[in-house]
Design a protein around this motif. Structure first.
Motif, short mmCIF file in Angstrom:
data_model
loop_
_atom_site.label_atom_id
_atom_site.label_comp_id
_atom_site.label_asym_id
_atom_site.label_seq_id
_atom_site.Cartn_x
_atom_site.Cartn_y
_atom_site.Cartn_z
N GLY A 125 3.59 2.51 -2.63
CA GLY A 125 2.60 3.48 -3.10
C GLY A 125 3.09 4.61 -3.97
O GLY A 125 2.45 4.94 -4.98
N ILE B 290 -2.05 -3.48 -5.62
CA ILE B 290 -1.67 -3.37 -4.21
C ILE B 290 -1.65 -4.75 -3.56
O ILE B 290 -0.72 -5.10 -2.81
CB ILE B 290 -2.62 -2.42 -3.47
N LEU C 255 0.81 -1.21 0.00
CA LEU C 255 0.00 0.00 0.00
C LEU C 255 0.85 1.27 0.00
O LEU C 255 0.90 1.99 -0.99
CB LEU C 255 -0.93 -0.01 1.21
N TYR D 35 3.09 3.94 -7.65
CA TYR D 35 1.80 3.95 -8.34
C TYR D 35 1.41 5.39 -8.72
O TYR D 35 0.87 5.63 -9.80
CB TYR D 35 0.70 3.36 -7.46
#
Length: 279
Positions: free
Chosen positions: A176, A257, A172, A179
């Protein structure tokens, strides 16, 4: 306040943490010491850029450190722990930023009951904006965790979690930023395809991300609520969102994720198995 923080491993995450700590004035350069397995050029880079201390003598680097941060590649963890186990003192806090490697494994391989804490920062630590999850092992008490929080709060925000949750959190917030950059790449390409000046597009995209993040933080409203507020029926935003839904973008991101978290589990499975065997 810490007198010394030492890093075993000198990769990009170590550099990000060092950069953040120095930028915040949490530690002075001579209060940070770094060693690694064999890449002397990497050590020289950190010394030249940040004026930290470095040495191939692991005992010298670890001696007197309040916190020893393990920041090598996960595949090198066993050799690294065996190389430093003779120098770690029971009062030192061992902090691991390695994905998947359990605190039990580290304790067993070190052969002592030193407090071990896992931290999962991300590379935004470089600019003091990391989101870091922290989990203590069986020998880490609240005081140890608070000290680790104090350190990582110099490079962003922290959250104390159960160690079992770190795999999912790795997928996550640990991964992250990648992403977000991926979406930024796509927006830049769309702007280029539309003939928008690249520099103008870049500034608009960056501020769009900054503004959206600040809205989430300031208003405390749910993302879905904020999205609906700017999605007028039959408008441009609705047309864009409908296209995202057509390509199942939300489902793809959720799967992304989950897969990153699953990879963390996969990477850590051998370490978990070994720690269970040796307890």
């Amino acid at each position: 306040m810490f007198k010394k923080v030492s890093f075993v491993g000198a990769g990009s995450m170590a550099e990000a943490i060092i950069t953040g700590m120095l930028a915040k004035g949490f530690l002075k350069s001579n209060e940070i010491s770094v060693t690694n397995k064999e890449n002397k050029e990497r050590l020289e880079r950190l010394v030249n850029l940040y004026q930290v201390d470095s040495s191939s003598d692991r005992g010298k680097v670890i001696k007197g450190a309040d916190i020893v941060i393990l920041s090598m590649k996960p595949k090198d963890i066993k050799d690294a722990l065996h190389a430093i186990k003779g120098y770690i003192e029971p009062n030192q806090i061992v902090v691991s930023v390695l994905a998947g490697v359990s605190t039990d494994y580290i304790s067993v391989e070190l052969g002592l009951n030193a407090p071990v804490v896992r931290a999962m920062p991300n590379t935004s630590a470089t600019i003091g904006c990391s989101a870091t999850a922290i989990a203590g092992g069986k020998y880490a008490n609240n005081e140890h965790i608070e000290k680790v929080k104090e350190l990582f709060q110099t490079i962003g925000t922290t959250a104390v979690v159960d160690e079992a949750d770190l795999h999912a959190i790795t997928g996550l917030s640990g991964s992250g930023p990648a992403y977000i950059y991926y979406f930024a790449e796509a927006m830049e390409q769309a702007a280029k395809d539309a003939g928008i000046n690249e520099e103008v597009a870049k500034e608009l995209i960056i501020q769009t991300f900054v503004g959206a993040a600040q809205m989430l933080k300031t208003t405390k409203e749910e993302p879905a609520v904020l999205r609906k507020k700017i999605t007028s029926p039959g408008g441009t935003t609705q047309a864009g969102v409908e296209t995202l839904e057509k390509y199942k973008s939300q489902e793809a991101l959720i799967a992304c994720i989950k897969q990153a978290g699953a990879r963390s589990v996969e990477l850590g499975s051998a370490f978990q198995a070994r720690s269970s065997t040796l307890k």
